[in-house]
Design a protein around this motif. Structure first.
Motif, mmCIF file in Angstrom:
data_model
loop_
_atom_site.group_PDB
_atom_site.id
_atom_site.type_symbol
_atom_site.label_atom_id
_atom_site.label_comp_id
_atom_site.label_asym_id
_atom_site.label_seq_id
_atom_site.Cartn_x
_atom_site.Cartn_y
_atom_site.Cartn_z
ATOM 1 N N THR A 92 -9.942 8.652 6.257
ATOM 2 C CA THR A 92 -8.963 7.773 5.360
ATOM 3 C C THR A 92 -9.464 6.736 4.672
ATOM 4 O O THR A 92 -10.708 6.337 5.077
ATOM 5 C CB THR A 92 -7.883 7.158 6.485
ATOM 6 O OG1 THR A 92 -7.285 8.089 7.311
ATOM 7 C CG2 THR A 92 -6.857 6.101 5.823
ATOM 8 N N ASP A 94 -9.371 3.739 1.721
ATOM 9 C CA ASP A 94 -8.524 2.697 0.925
ATOM 10 C C ASP A 94 -9.116 2.801 -0.578
ATOM 11 O O ASP A 94 -10.095 2.446 -0.786
ATOM 12 C CB ASP A 94 -8.642 1.355 1.606
ATOM 13 C CG ASP A 94 -7.817 0.829 2.667
ATOM 14 O OD1 ASP A 94 -6.559 1.119 2.763
ATOM 15 O OD2 ASP A 94 -8.451 0.967 3.882
ATOM 16 N N HIS A 144 -2.902 -0.050 -4.511
ATOM 17 C CA HIS A 144 -3.501 -0.075 -3.331
ATOM 18 C C HIS A 144 -2.873 1.278 -2.422
ATOM 19 O O HIS A 144 -1.871 1.170 -2.259
ATOM 20 C CB HIS A 144 -3.077 -1.132 -2.324
ATOM 21 C CG HIS A 144 -3.816 -1.033 -0.973
ATOM 22 N ND1 HIS A 144 -3.513 -2.229 -0.152
ATOM 23 C CD2 HIS A 144 -4.588 0.072 -0.285
ATOM 24 C CE1 HIS A 144 -4.089 -1.636 1.031
ATOM 25 N NE2 HIS A 144 -4.749 -0.376 0.949
ATOM 26 N N TYR A 145 -3.859 2.259 -2.579
ATOM 27 C CA TYR A 145 -3.477 3.596 -2.080
ATOM 28 C C TYR A 145 -4.259 3.572 -0.752
ATOM 29 O O TYR A 145 -5.301 3.446 -0.686
ATOM 30 C CB TYR A 145 -3.674 4.729 -2.849
ATOM 31 C CG TYR A 145 -2.818 4.863 -4.111
ATOM 32 C CD1 TYR A 145 -1.765 5.432 -4.009
ATOM 33 C CD2 TYR A 145 -3.299 4.123 -5.141
ATOM 34 C CE1 TYR A 145 -0.828 5.361 -5.146
ATOM 35 C CE2 TYR A 145 -2.136 4.052 -6.549
ATOM 36 C CZ TYR A 145 -1.091 4.741 -6.419
ATOM 37 O OH TYR A 145 -0.457 4.713 -7.495
ATOM 38 N N VAL A 146 -3.598 4.292 0.429
ATOM 39 C CA VAL A 146 -4.267 4.702 1.708
ATOM 40 C C VAL A 146 -4.210 6.049 1.701
ATOM 41 O O VAL A 146 -3.332 6.748 1.869
ATOM 42 C CB VAL A 146 -3.522 4.258 2.680
ATOM 43 C CG1 VAL A 146 -4.195 4.481 3.908
ATOM 44 C CG2 VAL A 146 -3.436 2.553 2.827
ATOM 45 N N PRO A 192 1.079 5.010 0.947
ATOM 46 C CA PRO A 192 0.292 6.318 1.859
ATOM 47 C C PRO A 192 0.270 7.451 0.828
ATOM 48 O O PRO A 192 1.192 7.897 -0.040
ATOM 49 C CB PRO A 192 1.233 6.506 2.839
ATOM 50 C CG PRO A 192 2.534 6.164 2.603
ATOM 51 C CD PRO A 192 2.310 5.089 1.435
ATOM 52 N N ILE A 224 -8.346 0.503 -3.521
ATOM 53 C CA ILE A 224 -7.783 -0.816 -3.966
ATOM 54 C C ILE A 224 -8.278 -1.293 -5.191
ATOM 55 O O ILE A 224 -9.659 -1.461 -5.376
ATOM 56 C CB ILE A 224 -7.899 -2.036 -2.849
ATOM 57 C CG1 ILE A 224 -7.586 -1.431 -1.524
ATOM 58 C CG2 ILE A 224 -7.382 -3.347 -3.508
ATOM 59 C CD1 ILE A 224 -7.869 -2.538 -0.426
ATOM 60 N N THR A 244 -5.341 9.811 2.874
ATOM 61 C CA THR A 244 -5.803 10.788 3.906
ATOM 62 C C THR A 244 -6.199 11.863 3.252
ATOM 63 O O THR A 244 -5.388 12.716 2.945
ATOM 64 C CB THR A 244 -4.534 10.989 4.919
ATOM 65 O OG1 THR A 244 -4.234 9.548 5.402
ATOM 66 C CG2 THR A 244 -5.172 11.646 6.356
ATOM 67 N N PRO A 257 1.026 -1.319 -0.030
ATOM 68 C CA PRO A 257 -0.058 0.039 -0.064
ATOM 69 C C PRO A 257 0.979 1.333 0.156
ATOM 70 O O PRO A 257 2.300 1.222 0.481
ATOM 71 C CB PRO A 257 -0.820 -0.219 1.108
ATOM 72 C CG PRO A 257 -0.816 -1.436 1.429
ATOM 73 C CD PRO A 257 0.450 -2.011 1.190
#
Length: 144
Positions: free
Chosen positions: A70, A72, A84-86, A7, A74, A88, A5
């Motif tokens: 936040t 996700d 896959h980015y998280v 960020p 995916i 914020t 992932p």
């Protein structure tokens, strides 16, 4: 394929009854409208990233104020993770500048919050709900 992932930060900027959005050039979500943002660099805070990415993609200067949520993101292809980015989301105060698409944005514009809520343009997932969170926080109807 990406397995780790990544960020990233999103800059959520409201001005009056508008939100600043960009139309993405690259995947994920190429061609869709969303909040400016990108990957967090080593040693960079989420707030610093949101402010930097906003300036790089739109020419808008801001100050980061508060965390919103936040998310996700995916994307899978043939049962393998492609992205896959998280993300914020950060509420930022507009300081100066005129939106000009740059970096990985095809377009940058102030979009009416009602147009976002009613999906009158093709939006990335979660844009409407994040805009609503930002409006509620700005108006003091939710605690930070």
């Amino acid at each position: 394929m990406h397995s780790t992932p990544k960020p990233a930060a999103l800059a959520v900027v409201l001005r009056g009854q508008d939100a600043l959005l960009v139309r993405r050039k690259n995947e994920p979500d190429a061609g869709l409208w969303g909040f400016p943002g990108g990957r967090i660099e080593s040693g960079e805070t989420v707030f610093e990233c949101a402010v930097r990415e906003l300036a790089e993609e739109t020419g808008i200067h801001s100050s980061a104020q508060d965390y919103l949520t936040t998310i996700d993101v995916i994307r899978r292809e043939d049962d393998e993770v492609r992205f896959h980015y998280v993300l914020t989301a950060v509420l930022c105060d507009y300081l100066s500048g005129v939106p000009q698409a740059a970096d990985d944005a095809m377009q940058a514009a102030w979009i009416k919050l009602t147009d976002i809520a009613e999906a009158r343009i093709p939006l990335s997932e979660h844009v409407a709900s994040v805009a609503q969170m930002a409006l509620a926080l700005r108006e003091g109807s939710i605690d930070s």
